[in-house]
Design an enzyme around this catalytic site. Sequence first.
Site, PDB file in Angstrom:
ATOM      1  N   GLY A  23       0.846  -1.193   0.000  1.00 14.84           N
ATOM      2  CA  GLY A  23       0.000   0.000   0.000  1.00 14.84           C
ATOM      3  C   GLY A  23       0.878   1.237   0.000  1.00 14.84           C
ATOM      4  O   GLY A  23       1.698   1.443  -0.903  1.00 14.84           O
TER       5      GLY A  23
ATOM      6  N   GLU B 148       2.405   3.150  11.213  1.00 15.15           N
ATOM      7  CA  GLU B 148       1.285   2.253  10.915  1.00 15.15           C
ATOM      8  C   GLU B 148       0.636   1.734  12.198  1.00 15.15           C
ATOM      9  O   GLU B 148       0.257   0.573  12.299  1.00 15.15           O
ATOM     10  CB  GLU B 148       1.764   1.097  10.023  1.00 15.15           C
ATOM     11  CG  GLU B 148       2.519   1.535   8.775  1.00 15.15           C
ATOM     12  CD  GLU B 148       1.711   2.461   7.854  1.00 15.15           C
ATOM     13  OE1 GLU B 148       0.514   2.656   8.083  1.00 15.15           O
ATOM     14  OE2 GLU B 148       2.322   3.008   6.923  1.00 15.15           O
TER      15      GLU B 148
HETATM   16  C1  BEZ Z   1       2.101  -1.357   3.105  1.00 14.74           C
HETATM   17  O1  BEZ Z   1       2.168  -0.624   2.135  1.00 14.74           O
HETATM   18  O2  BEZ Z   1       2.696  -2.430   3.126  1.00 14.74           O
HETATM   19  C2  BEZ Z   1       1.325  -0.962   4.271  1.00 14.74           C
HETATM   20  C3  BEZ Z   1       0.026  -0.600   4.116  1.00 14.74           C
HETATM   21  C4  BEZ Z   1      -0.696  -0.220   5.224  1.00 14.74           C
HETATM   22  C5  BEZ Z   1      -0.092  -0.209   6.462  1.00 14.74           C
HETATM   23  C6  BEZ Z   1       1.216  -0.610   6.600  1.00 14.74           C
HETATM   24  C7  BEZ Z   1       1.926  -0.981   5.499  1.00 14.74           C
END
Ligand code: BEZ
Length: 174
Positions: A11, A83
Amino acid sequence: MHNEHWVFGYGSLIFRVDFPYIKKQPASITGWSRRFWQGSHDHRGLPHAPGRVVTLIESPGEPCAGMAYRVKEDVFEHLDHREKNGYRRVDTALHFDDGSKQEGTVYIAEVDNYAFLGAAPLDEIAAHIANSSGPSGHNIDYLLELDIALKNLGIEDSHVSELAKLARNITDQN
Ligand code: BEZ
């Protein structure tokens, strides 16, 4: 080097890389699908009006493609803080394009976390995203940046591309 690890981004870690890394390589993991089912209270929304961001939903056998970063251990401190809104670290196998496999870590917001919003019709999710924003900016910018980043990597994700199309149509009408 034993204080180096792989972290897998699916993401915002693909398009917002605000941490140092040693190298990066496209990779995929198996058994998960990317979905805009997680609430965002701290980045793309607010506690009383959460936005929608991606998490991974268990999908046996399904591949999820993204970007893997080789990082020093202390990067996790930064990412844990960034996060913190419902995500936790999960260890999983990363598959690289050359056929090799390595252990890595991925951040997942599971269905029982306090900010989880869950499934909804795509047009409702798109409208939700088009009308949300938070301290890190407009929710639609997160969606469109992710859509572009995935396309640039040659990754097809119809959930993301359909939402981007629907959300663009909504904002073009306003
Ligand atoms: C990611 O891009 O891996 C990610 C997405 C949301 C929260 C943490 C990491």
